[in-house]
Enzyme design. Structure first.
Site, PDB file in Angstrom:
ATOM      1  N   ASN A  29       1.588   5.004 -11.162  1.00 12.15           N
ATOM      2  CA  ASN A  29       1.762   5.644  -9.849  1.00 12.15           C
ATOM      3  C   ASN A  29       3.182   6.209  -9.828  1.00 12.15           C
ATOM      4  O   ASN A  29       4.139   5.468  -9.652  1.00 12.15           O
ATOM      5  CB  ASN A  29       1.553   4.594  -8.750  1.00 12.15           C
ATOM      6  CG  ASN A  29       1.863   5.129  -7.363  1.00 12.15           C
ATOM      7  OD1 ASN A  29       2.037   6.333  -7.173  1.00 12.15           O
ATOM      8  ND2 ASN A  29       1.936   4.231  -6.394  1.00 12.15           N
ATOM      9  N   TRP A  30       3.268   7.518 -10.019  1.00 10.95           N
ATOM     10  CA  TRP A  30       4.602   8.133 -10.119  1.00 10.95           C
ATOM     11  C   TRP A  30       5.302   8.243  -8.776  1.00 10.95           C
ATOM     12  O   TRP A  30       6.493   8.535  -8.726  1.00 10.95           O
ATOM     13  CB  TRP A  30       4.488   9.539 -10.744  1.00 10.95           C
ATOM     14  CG  TRP A  30       4.161   9.542 -12.203  1.00 10.95           C
ATOM     15  CD1 TRP A  30       3.942   8.456 -13.010  1.00 10.95           C
ATOM     16  CD2 TRP A  30       4.018  10.699 -13.038  1.00 10.95           C
ATOM     17  NE1 TRP A  30       3.677   8.872 -14.293  1.00 10.95           N
ATOM     18  CE2 TRP A  30       3.717  10.244 -14.333  1.00 10.95           C
ATOM     19  CE3 TRP A  30       4.113  12.078 -12.819  1.00 10.95           C
ATOM     20  CZ2 TRP A  30       3.517  11.120 -15.409  1.00 10.95           C
ATOM     21  CZ3 TRP A  30       3.913  12.945 -13.883  1.00 10.95           C
ATOM     22  CH2 TRP A  30       3.624  12.463 -15.165  1.00 10.95           C
ATOM     23  N   LYS A  31       4.570   8.087  -7.685  1.00 12.50           N
ATOM     24  CA  LYS A  31       5.156   8.214  -6.343  1.00 12.50           C
ATOM     25  C   LYS A  31       5.887   9.553  -6.213  1.00 12.50           C
ATOM     26  O   LYS A  31       5.433  10.556  -6.760  1.00 12.50           O
ATOM     27  CB  LYS A  31       6.060   7.009  -6.051  1.00 12.50           C
ATOM     28  CG  LYS A  31       5.343   5.682  -6.280  1.00 12.50           C
ATOM     29  CD  LYS A  31       6.081   4.490  -5.738  1.00 12.50           C
ATOM     30  CE  LYS A  31       5.286   3.228  -6.026  1.00 12.50           C
ATOM     31  NZ  LYS A  31       5.892   2.014  -5.476  1.00 12.50           N
ATOM     32  N   GLU A  65       2.883   2.042   0.990  1.00 12.84           N
ATOM     33  CA  GLU A  65       3.891   3.011   1.457  1.00 12.84           C
ATOM     34  C   GLU A  65       3.247   4.042   2.385  1.00 12.84           C
ATOM     35  O   GLU A  65       3.865   4.489   3.347  1.00 12.84           O
ATOM     36  CB  GLU A  65       4.563   3.667   0.236  1.00 12.84           C
ATOM     37  CG  GLU A  65       5.484   2.663  -0.467  1.00 12.84           C
ATOM     38  CD  GLU A  65       5.636   2.857  -1.964  1.00 12.84           C
ATOM     39  OE1 GLU A  65       5.284   3.940  -2.483  1.00 12.84           O
ATOM     40  OE2 GLU A  65       6.108   1.909  -2.622  1.00 12.84           O
ATOM     41  N   GLU A  76      -1.828  -5.321  -4.155  1.00 13.54           N
ATOM     42  CA  GLU A  76      -0.390  -5.090  -4.281  1.00 13.54           C
ATOM     43  C   GLU A  76       0.342  -5.814  -3.156  1.00 13.54           C
ATOM     44  O   GLU A  76       0.459  -5.283  -2.044  1.00 13.54           O
ATOM     45  CB  GLU A  76      -0.082  -3.597  -4.195  1.00 13.54           C
ATOM     46  CG  GLU A  76      -0.746  -2.778  -5.278  1.00 13.54           C
ATOM     47  CD  GLU A  76       0.032  -1.498  -5.563  1.00 13.54           C
ATOM     48  OE1 GLU A  76       0.454  -1.312  -6.701  1.00 13.54           O
ATOM     49  OE2 GLU A  76       0.239  -0.710  -4.628  1.00 13.54           O
ATOM     50  N   GLY A  91       8.318  -2.686  -6.092  1.00 13.14           N
ATOM     51  CA  GLY A  91       9.638  -2.094  -6.285  1.00 13.14           C
ATOM     52  C   GLY A  91      10.786  -3.063  -6.053  1.00 13.14           C
ATOM     53  O   GLY A  91      11.939  -2.657  -5.946  1.00 13.14           O
ATOM     54  N   SER A 132       5.881  -4.651  -9.241  1.00 17.50           N
ATOM     55  CA  SER A 132       6.876  -5.013 -10.256  1.00 17.50           C
ATOM     56  C   SER A 132       6.255  -5.531 -11.561  1.00 17.50           C
ATOM     57  O   SER A 132       6.837  -6.386 -12.232  1.00 17.50           O
ATOM     58  CB  SER A 132       7.882  -6.029  -9.703  1.00 17.50           C
ATOM     59  OG  SER A 132       8.575  -5.472  -8.606  1.00 17.50           O
ATOM     60  N   GLY A 188       4.222   1.206 -10.787  1.00 13.07           N
ATOM     61  CA  GLY A 188       5.110   2.203 -10.202  1.00 13.07           C
ATOM     62  C   GLY A 188       6.279   2.502 -11.123  1.00 13.07           C
ATOM     63  O   GLY A 188       6.164   3.263 -12.089  1.00 13.07           O
ATOM     64  N   GLY A 189       7.409   1.877 -10.857  1.00 10.14           N
ATOM     65  CA  GLY A 189       8.653   2.165 -11.583  1.00 10.14           C
ATOM     66  C   GLY A 189       8.500   2.208 -13.096  1.00 10.14           C
ATOM     67  O   GLY A 189       9.019   3.121 -13.764  1.00 10.14           O
TER      68      GLY A 189
END
Ligand code: PGA
Length: 251
Positions: free
Chosen positions: A9-11, A98, A168, A174, A214, A235-236
């Site tokens: 998930n590049w956001k 988010e 999640e 994050g 995370s 994500g990250g």
């Protein structure tokens, strides 16, 4: 059918050029590797067509991170499920915390988005999860059950069977604070049980339930070794091949 899935998930990250470069780099890194999971890149809308062209014919798939709850019309700035599907994307993340927290997406709105996605043959990766205070007061099961119930449980068994779930915990997203392997397994088993209660054991056993929050190269193997954890929404760590590839290889 239950599948192992690692989805990035590049956001709100990567220009078009940076995203194209990352997708190419990942494709090259995966070429010739025996990967035991489906790999999905969920990019911003504007990247979808270009990334689909890059990964077409490979094991990789493309997804969006959102879609509109409406089909078409005067909704400035929105992107419909049909538009997403027309890029070649096959997945769409819906209900990310988010989106819920910053853009006011309620269970009722998400129910509409899920319907639009399914009507356009997109597979929703539907996110659920509690915030820290809810976890600390022992409300996590109730919260997750309500999210699923209000957005998904009026679907037919056939339609529900097309959905991928992603647990999640919001406090783990994050933050560098991952749910323990035991916490993840406990919640995933609970989710599978409520799906079984509603749609039967077969549908529950066929549902892929991903963990997100995370997840990284250091904890993916342990998380994925749980019987009810079928992969990750990352994500990250999905923003660089060096950090994403080891998670894919954790299967
Ligand atoms: P994170 O994000 O891996 O950066 O915690 C996961 C997600 O929000 O999908």
């Amino acid at each position: 059918m239950r599948k192992n899935i690692v989805a990035g998930n590049w956001k709100l990250n990567k220009t078009l050029q940076e995203g194209v470069a990352l997708a190419k780099e990942l494709k090259t890194a995966l070429t010739g590797k025996n990967v035991n999971c489906d790999v999905i890149i969920c990019s911003p809308f504007i990247h979808l067509t270009a990334i689909h062209e890059i990964v077409e014919g490979s094991e990789m798939k493309v997804g969006a991170q959102n879609c509109a709850d409406k089909d078409s019309g005067a909704y400035t700035g929105e992107v419909s499920a049909a538009m997403v599907a027309s890029t070649g994307a096959q997945y769409v993340i819906l209900g990310h915390s988010e989106r819920r927290a910053y853009y006011g997406e309620t269970n009722a709105i998400l129910k509409e988005k899920v319907k639009r996605a399914l009507e356009n043959h997109l597979i929703p990766i539907f996110c659920i999860g509690e915030v820290l205070e809810e976890r600390e007061t022992g409300k996590q099961n109730k919260v997750v059950k309500t999210q699923i119930n209000e957005s998904l449980f009026d679907l037919s068994a056939e339609d529900f069977g097309k959905i991928v779930l992603a647990y999640e915990p919001v406090w783990a997203i994050g933050t560098g604070k991952t749910a323990t392997s035991a916490q993840a397994q406990e919640m995933h088993a609970f989710i599978r049980q409520i799906v079984a209660d509603k749609y039967g054991t077969k549908t529950a056993n066929d549902t892929s339930i991903l963990y997100g929050g995370s997840a990284n190269a250091g904890n993916a193997k342990e998380l994925f070794s749980n019987p009810d954890v079928d992969g990750g929404l990352i994500g990250g760590a999905s923003l660089k091949v060096d950090t994403f590839l080891p998670i894919i290889e954790a299967f």
